[in-house]
Design a protein around this motif. Structure first.
Motif, PDB file in Angstrom:
ATOM      1  N   ILE A   1       0.883  -1.174   0.000  1.00 12.55           N
ATOM      2  CA  ILE A   1       0.000   0.000   0.000  1.00 12.55           C
ATOM      3  C   ILE A   1       0.915   1.218   0.000  1.00 12.55           C
ATOM      4  O   ILE A   1       1.787   1.351   0.869  1.00 12.55           O
ATOM      5  CB  ILE A   1      -0.933   0.020   1.216  1.00 12.55           C
ATOM      6  CG1 ILE A   1      -1.850  -1.203   1.184  1.00 12.55           C
ATOM      7  CG2 ILE A   1      -1.750   1.312   1.238  1.00 12.55           C
ATOM      8  CD1 ILE A   1      -2.745  -1.334   2.401  1.00 12.55           C
ATOM      9  N   TYR A   2       0.732   2.078  -0.970  1.00  9.48           N
ATOM     10  CA  TYR A   2       1.597   3.232  -1.152  1.00  9.48           C
ATOM     11  C   TYR A   2       0.737   4.478  -1.249  1.00  9.48           C
ATOM     12  O   TYR A   2      -0.278   4.482  -1.935  1.00  9.48           O
ATOM     13  CB  TYR A   2       2.445   3.067  -2.421  1.00  9.48           C
ATOM     14  CG  TYR A   2       3.182   1.761  -2.416  1.00  9.48           C
ATOM     15  CD1 TYR A   2       4.401   1.635  -1.755  1.00  9.48           C
ATOM     16  CD2 TYR A   2       2.644   0.631  -3.022  1.00  9.48           C
ATOM     17  CE1 TYR A   2       5.069   0.428  -1.708  1.00  9.48           C
ATOM     18  CE2 TYR A   2       3.315  -0.578  -2.980  1.00  9.48           C
ATOM     19  CZ  TYR A   2       4.521  -0.674  -2.323  1.00  9.48           C
ATOM     20  OH  TYR A   2       5.184  -1.871  -2.268  1.00  9.48           O
ATOM     21  N   SER A   3       1.144   5.508  -0.559  1.00 11.70           N
ATOM     22  CA  SER A   3       0.386   6.750  -0.634  1.00 11.70           C
ATOM     23  C   SER A   3       1.349   7.917  -0.737  1.00 11.70           C
ATOM     24  O   SER A   3       2.503   7.841  -0.302  1.00 11.70           O
ATOM     25  CB  SER A   3      -0.547   6.911   0.564  1.00 11.70           C
ATOM     26  OG  SER A   3       0.199   6.989   1.747  1.00 11.70           O
ATOM     27  N   THR A   4       0.854   8.976  -1.323  1.00 11.97           N
ATOM     28  CA  THR A   4       1.634  10.195  -1.447  1.00 11.97           C
ATOM     29  C   THR A   4       0.682  11.372  -1.565  1.00 11.97           C
ATOM     30  O   THR A   4      -0.476  11.205  -1.958  1.00 11.97           O
ATOM     31  CB  THR A   4       2.586  10.133  -2.661  1.00 11.97           C
ATOM     32  OG1 THR A   4       3.518  11.207  -2.575  1.00 11.97           O
ATOM     33  CG2 THR A   4       1.845  10.197  -3.974  1.00 11.97           C
ATOM     34  N   SER A   5       1.158  12.512  -1.226  1.00  7.75           N
ATOM     35  CA  SER A   5       0.400  13.737  -1.466  1.00  7.75           C
ATOM     36  C   SER A   5       0.691  14.175  -2.891  1.00  7.75           C
ATOM     37  O   SER A   5       1.846  14.210  -3.309  1.00  7.75           O
ATOM     38  CB  SER A   5       0.823  14.844  -0.499  1.00  7.75           C
ATOM     39  OG  SER A   5       0.466  14.508   0.811  1.00  7.75           O
ATOM     40  N   VAL A   6      -0.349  14.472  -3.628  1.00  5.79           N
ATOM     41  CA  VAL A   6      -0.193  14.963  -4.997  1.00  5.79           C
ATOM     42  C   VAL A   6      -0.675  16.407  -5.009  1.00  5.79           C
ATOM     43  O   VAL A   6      -1.742  16.724  -4.486  1.00  5.79           O
ATOM     44  CB  VAL A   6      -1.005  14.108  -6.004  1.00  5.79           C
ATOM     45  CG1 VAL A   6      -0.918  14.689  -7.408  1.00  5.79           C
ATOM     46  CG2 VAL A   6      -0.513  12.671  -5.988  1.00  5.79           C
ATOM     47  N   PHE A   7       0.146  17.237  -5.582  1.00  4.05           N
ATOM     48  CA  PHE A   7      -0.163  18.661  -5.652  1.00  4.05           C
ATOM     49  C   PHE A   7      -0.401  19.049  -7.101  1.00  4.05           C
ATOM     50  O   PHE A   7       0.300  18.585  -7.993  1.00  4.05           O
ATOM     51  CB  PHE A   7       0.985  19.497  -5.092  1.00  4.05           C
ATOM     52  CG  PHE A   7       1.300  19.173  -3.669  1.00  4.05           C
ATOM     53  CD1 PHE A   7       0.660  19.852  -2.645  1.00  4.05           C
ATOM     54  CD2 PHE A   7       2.218  18.189  -3.340  1.00  4.05           C
ATOM     55  CE1 PHE A   7       0.939  19.561  -1.314  1.00  4.05           C
ATOM     56  CE2 PHE A   7       2.499  17.889  -2.021  1.00  4.05           C
ATOM     57  CZ  PHE A   7       1.864  18.574  -1.006  1.00  4.05           C
ATOM     58  N   ALA A   8      -1.408  19.892  -7.324  1.00  3.59           N
ATOM     59  CA  ALA A   8      -1.654  20.472  -8.642  1.00  3.59           C
ATOM     60  C   ALA A   8      -1.481  21.972  -8.484  1.00  3.59           C
ATOM     61  O   ALA A   8      -2.019  22.581  -7.550  1.00  3.59           O
ATOM     62  CB  ALA A   8      -3.063  20.140  -9.123  1.00  3.59           C
ATOM     63  N   THR A   9      -0.711  22.523  -9.374  1.00  8.11           N
ATOM     64  CA  THR A   9      -0.444  23.955  -9.249  1.00  8.11           C
ATOM     65  C   THR A   9      -0.517  24.632 -10.612  1.00  8.11           C
ATOM     66  O   THR A   9      -0.180  24.039 -11.631  1.00  8.11           O
ATOM     67  CB  THR A   9       0.931  24.202  -8.583  1.00  8.11           C
ATOM     68  OG1 THR A   9       1.109  25.594  -8.376  1.00  8.11           O
ATOM     69  CG2 THR A   9       2.069  23.648  -9.408  1.00  8.11           C
ATOM     70  N   ASN A  10      -1.018  25.845 -10.606  1.00 10.35           N
ATOM     71  CA  ASN A  10      -0.965  26.687 -11.801  1.00 10.35           C
ATOM     72  C   ASN A  10      -0.270  27.974 -11.383  1.00 10.35           C
ATOM     73  O   ASN A  10       0.323  28.045 -10.311  1.00 10.35           O
ATOM     74  CB  ASN A  10      -2.358  26.909 -12.406  1.00 10.35           C
ATOM     75  CG  ASN A  10      -3.317  27.576 -11.448  1.00 10.35           C
ATOM     76  OD1 ASN A  10      -2.909  28.251 -10.509  1.00 10.35           O
ATOM     77  ND2 ASN A  10      -4.605  27.370 -11.663  1.00 10.35           N
ATOM     78  N   SER A  11      -0.356  28.963 -12.158  1.00 10.95           N
ATOM     79  CA  SER A  11       0.380  30.181 -11.826  1.00 10.95           C
ATOM     80  C   SER A  11      -0.179  30.909 -10.596  1.00 10.95           C
ATOM     81  O   SER A  11       0.486  31.764 -10.034  1.00 10.95           O
ATOM     82  CB  SER A  11       0.394  31.126 -13.033  1.00 10.95           C
ATOM     83  OG  SER A  11      -0.941  31.496 -13.367  1.00 10.95           O
TER      84      SER A  11
END
Length: 134
Positions: free
Chosen positions: A39-49
């Motif tokens: 089981i693997y987890s991570t925080s994923v971030f989405a960014t724009n300007s």
């Protein structure tokens, strides 16, 4: 300025980064053979300007039952005496399935056709076929 969304992963689980990559478009790809049960987890971030948002992605690796059972012999042929008593085992069929070997799941046997008079019985766990009635 350009208003393009980019994705990247944080470091919630260090194993995540050795097994997966995340592209700028958010697509997650496996980098190696994945161990069953992980089981693997991570925080994923989405960014724009202007803004950055976060989501947690958790991936559980489950076993894929992708193997088909194979009989050890394609066709069985046997001649029986009509005088065999009820209960006599006259043949044991066997099959193997790589999924069973990997996961310990049992193969079950059944007679699905060709025995309209119910003359034979097959033990579902062993594949032993015997005379049921005469």
């Amino acid at each position: 300025g350009e208003n393009v969304t980019r994705f990247y992963a944080g470091s919630t689980n260090s194993d995540f980064h050795t097994l997966f990559s995340i592209a700028d478009n958010g697509e997650i790809t496996s980098l190696d053979t994945l161990p069953i049960g992980g089981i693997y987890s991570t925080s994923v971030f989405a960014t724009n300007s202007q803004d950055t948002i976060q989501s947690v992605v958790t991936i559980e690796i489950v076993f894929a039952f992708d193997s088909v059972p194979q009989f050890s012999t394609e066709n069985y042929y046997i001649q029986l005496s009509e005088a065999l008593p009820i209960g006599t085992t006259f043949l044991t069929v066997t099959a193997v399935d790589n999924d069973v070997i990997d996961q310990g799941v049992a193969i079950s046997y059944l007679i699905s056709s060709g025995d309209d008079l119910s003359l034979f019985y097959i033990e579902s766990q062993t594949g032993r076929i015997s005379i049921f009635q005469t």
